[in-house]
Design an enzyme around this catalytic site. Structure first.
Site, PDB file in Angstrom:
ATOM      1  N   GLY A   1     -34.537   9.028  48.903  1.00  0.00           N
ATOM      2  CA  GLY A   1     -35.578  10.052  48.903  1.00  0.00           C
ATOM      3  C   GLY A   1     -36.909   9.545  48.364  1.00  0.00           C
ATOM      4  N   THR A   2     -36.852   8.728  47.329  1.00  0.00           N
ATOM      5  CA  THR A   2     -38.088   8.241  46.714  1.00  0.00           C
ATOM      6  C   THR A   2     -38.885   7.401  47.704  1.00  0.00           C
ATOM      7  OG1 THR A   2     -37.059   8.273  44.529  1.00  0.00           O
ATOM      8  CG2 THR A   2     -38.992   6.859  44.792  1.00  0.00           C
TER       9      THR A   2
ATOM     10  N   SER B   1     -32.171  12.396  51.406  1.00  0.00           N
ATOM     11  CA  SER B   1     -31.531  11.375  50.573  1.00  0.00           C
ATOM     12  C   SER B   1     -30.025  11.489  50.703  1.00  0.00           C
ATOM     13  CB  SER B   1     -31.936  11.566  49.111  1.00  0.00           C
ATOM     14  OG  SER B   1     -31.135  10.737  48.290  1.00  0.00           O
TER      15      SER B   1
ATOM     16  N   THR C   1     -33.031  -5.888  56.678  1.00  0.00           N
ATOM     17  CA  THR C   1     -31.711  -5.756  57.289  1.00  0.00           C
ATOM     18  C   THR C   1     -31.127  -4.393  56.948  1.00  0.00           C
ATOM     19  OG1 THR C   1     -31.416  -8.127  57.046  1.00  0.00           O
ATOM     20  CG2 THR C   1     -29.415  -6.812  57.401  1.00  0.00           C
TER      21      THR C   1
ATOM     22  N   CYS D   1     -33.942  12.732  36.481  1.00  0.00           N
ATOM     23  CA  CYS D   1     -34.890  11.636  36.271  1.00  0.00           C
ATOM     24  C   CYS D   1     -35.792  11.892  35.077  1.00  0.00           C
ATOM     25  CB  CYS D   1     -35.735  11.399  37.506  1.00  0.00           C
ATOM     26  SG  CYS D   1     -35.446  12.539  38.834  1.00  0.00           S
TER      27      CYS D   1
HETATM   28  C1  LIG Z   1     -33.282  13.328  44.118  1.00  0.00           C
HETATM   29  C2  LIG Z   1     -34.571  13.743  44.715  1.00  0.00           C
HETATM   30  C3  LIG Z   1     -35.473  12.805  45.221  1.00  0.00           C
HETATM   31  C4  LIG Z   1     -35.257  11.312  45.090  1.00  0.00           C
HETATM   32  O1  LIG Z   1     -34.246  10.845  45.934  1.00  0.00           O
HETATM   33  P1  LIG Z   1     -33.547   9.449  45.583  1.00  0.00           P
HETATM   34  O2  LIG Z   1     -32.670   9.198  46.774  1.00  0.00           O
HETATM   35  O3  LIG Z   1     -32.773   9.659  44.328  1.00  0.00           O
HETATM   36  O4  LIG Z   1     -34.621   8.441  45.459  1.00  0.00           O
HETATM   37  C5  LIG Z   1     -36.618  13.261  45.814  1.00  0.00           C
HETATM   38  N1  LIG Z   1     -36.871  14.568  45.924  1.00  0.00           N
HETATM   39  C6  LIG Z   1     -36.034  15.498  45.459  1.00  0.00           C
HETATM   40  C7  LIG Z   1     -36.364  16.939  45.623  1.00  0.00           C
HETATM   41  C8  LIG Z   1     -34.849  15.127  44.836  1.00  0.00           C
HETATM   42  O5  LIG Z   1     -34.029  16.059  44.357  1.00  0.00           O
END
Ligand SMILES: *Cc1c(COP(=O)(O)O)cnc(C)c1O
Length: 404
Positions: free
Chosen positions: A71-72, A212, A250, A338
């Site tokens: 997600g990040t 994610s 990759t 986080c």
């Molecule tokens: C967990 C989260 C992310 C980050 O995703 P990761 O895969 O952990 O980097 C981004 N946005 C929201 C809303 C999340 O809950």
């Protein structure tokens, strides 16, 4: 001791079926999906099947899905990819936009995940204008405020679909419509809604959407970015020609296969899963409200994801309650994983108007696919007991109680 896990918004376990689907790609089918030999082509086919499965979850075309590390990365790619498609140099390579650069502007909200918020703040330092729109007491952005914030130089609107701390779902269809009327790119972080509530990129008018893996029963370290066909987006990373140059490197074949399988499972069980988990969430909420004085549900008046509840316990230090509950065998959290351990109260809870003290006395309980009735029964014993113990020791509770 049986441990009860009510922290699915922080991360989910890998589904057994997902793990089974992934395993061959670590060993027998280990080949590089870009190799032209037969083994490589098998890996390629698996990646493309996953692309179809992820696309199907959000109503996209397979070629509009790019796999990322999570997600990040997807969020950063959306924010910097749009901004740097407007400038001469890749934006990560510059400290500050040149003076010749026409102004650029981004609209976002104050309750975004750090992945969007901090990307916007970094862009701001490079000279991009950013508007952080406030939210109401239930954590919703007013679409009309977005309309008013639009400038001639606005290039991106990024508003999350569901909030990770509150579960609050934003009025995205309306926001998407406003963005498309003004021909501004619209990105949404759908990490917390993916697999929980229906998503259709067309009805949302989304140009970019982040997912994610580990929030929907696939592993950590894999994610996806939906990029609507025709979107001008610069790549973040430079390397080979993988994924049409949008994302070199990759491919994480096993992870991608897992994300695909997880998307398929989520899509097939969306309605039934949501119904089951929201019944348990509502039972937890009702039970706590009936059993504990001086508590409130944060953000309860807005539409919410079915699995999340965020509760404010007057007079309680949130972190102390998390620890007390952990000792009883129940895992939950104060706000986002986080930012746990941070001294500052949650930016989401202060954005909905809570005082620092109120924000710090709030806990998030997030349920999931494996949450059972008996776990909720356990939580309904453990939480009131822990709250009573802490309040008995808390001078601030007496103060808070006399105020309410
Ligand atoms: C967990 C989260 C992310 C980050 O995703 P990761 O895969 O952990 O980097 C981004 N946005 C929201 C809303 C999340 O809950």
């Amino acid at each position: 001791m049986n441990r009860v896990y009510l922290d699915y918004n922080a991360t989910t376990p890998v589904d057994a079926e997902v793990l089974d689907a992934m395993l061959p790609y670590f060993s027998a089918d280990f080949a590089n999906a870009s190799s032209i030999h037969t083994a490589g082509q098998r890996a390629r086919a698996a990646v493309e099947t996953a692309r179809e499965q992820v696309a199907a979850l959000i109503g996209a075309k397979p070629q509009e899905i790019v796999f990322t590390s999570g997600g990040t990365e997807s969020d950063n790619h959306a924010v910097f990819g749009v901004i740097s498609s407007q400038v001469a140099q890749p934006i990560l390579a510059v400290d500050r936009l040149s003076r010749q650069q026409p102004p650029l502007h981004v609209i976002t909200s104050t309750i975004e995940h750090e992945a969007v918020l901090n990307a916007c703040q970094a862009a701001e330092k490079q000279g991009v204008g950013v508007t952080y729109l406030p939210v109401d007491r239930d954590g919703q952005v007013d679409p009309q405020a977005i309309r008013r914030a639009i400038r001639p130089e606005t290039v991106l609107i990024t508003v999350m679909h569901a909030n990770n701390e509150l579960g609050t779902v934003q009025p995205l269809e309306e926001i998407g419509r406003i963005a498309s009327e003004h021909k501004i790119y619209f990105h949404t972080d759908a990490v917390q809604s993916g697999g929980k509530i229906p998503i259709n990129v067309k009805t949302l008018n989304a140009d970019l959407l982040s997912l994610s893996g580990h929030k929907l029963y696939a592993p950590k370290g894999v994610g996806a970015l939906y990029i609507r066909s025709g979107t001008r987006l610069r790549q973040l990373l430079y390397g080979g020609h993988h994924q049409r140059g949008f994302r070199p490197g990759t491919e994480n074949v096993a992870g991608i296969v897992g994300l695909g399988k997880a998307a398929e499972i989520a899509r097939n069980s969306l309605a039934s899963g949501a119904q089951r988990v929201s019944a348990l969430r509502d039972q937890l909420e009702r039970g706590l409200l009936e059993g504990i004085p001086q508590i409130r549900v944060n953000g309860s008046q807005a539409p919410r994801t079915p699995n999340t509840t965020n509760i404010r316990f007057a007079g309680i230090e949130g972190e102390a309650l998390v620890i007390a509950l952990d000792l009883k065998g129940l895992a939950c959290s104060v706000g986002a994983a986080c930012s746990s351990g941070a001294v500052e109260p949650s930016h989401v809870l202060t954005a909905i108007g809570l005082s620092q003290e109120e924000a710090k006395s709030s806990l998030r309980f997030s349920l999931g696919r494996h949450t059972t009735q008996s776990e909720i029964a356990f939580a309904l014993e453990a939480i009131p007991a822990a709250v009573a113990q802490l309040r008995a020791l808390s001078p601030t509770y007496q103060k808070a109680a006399s105020r309410v």
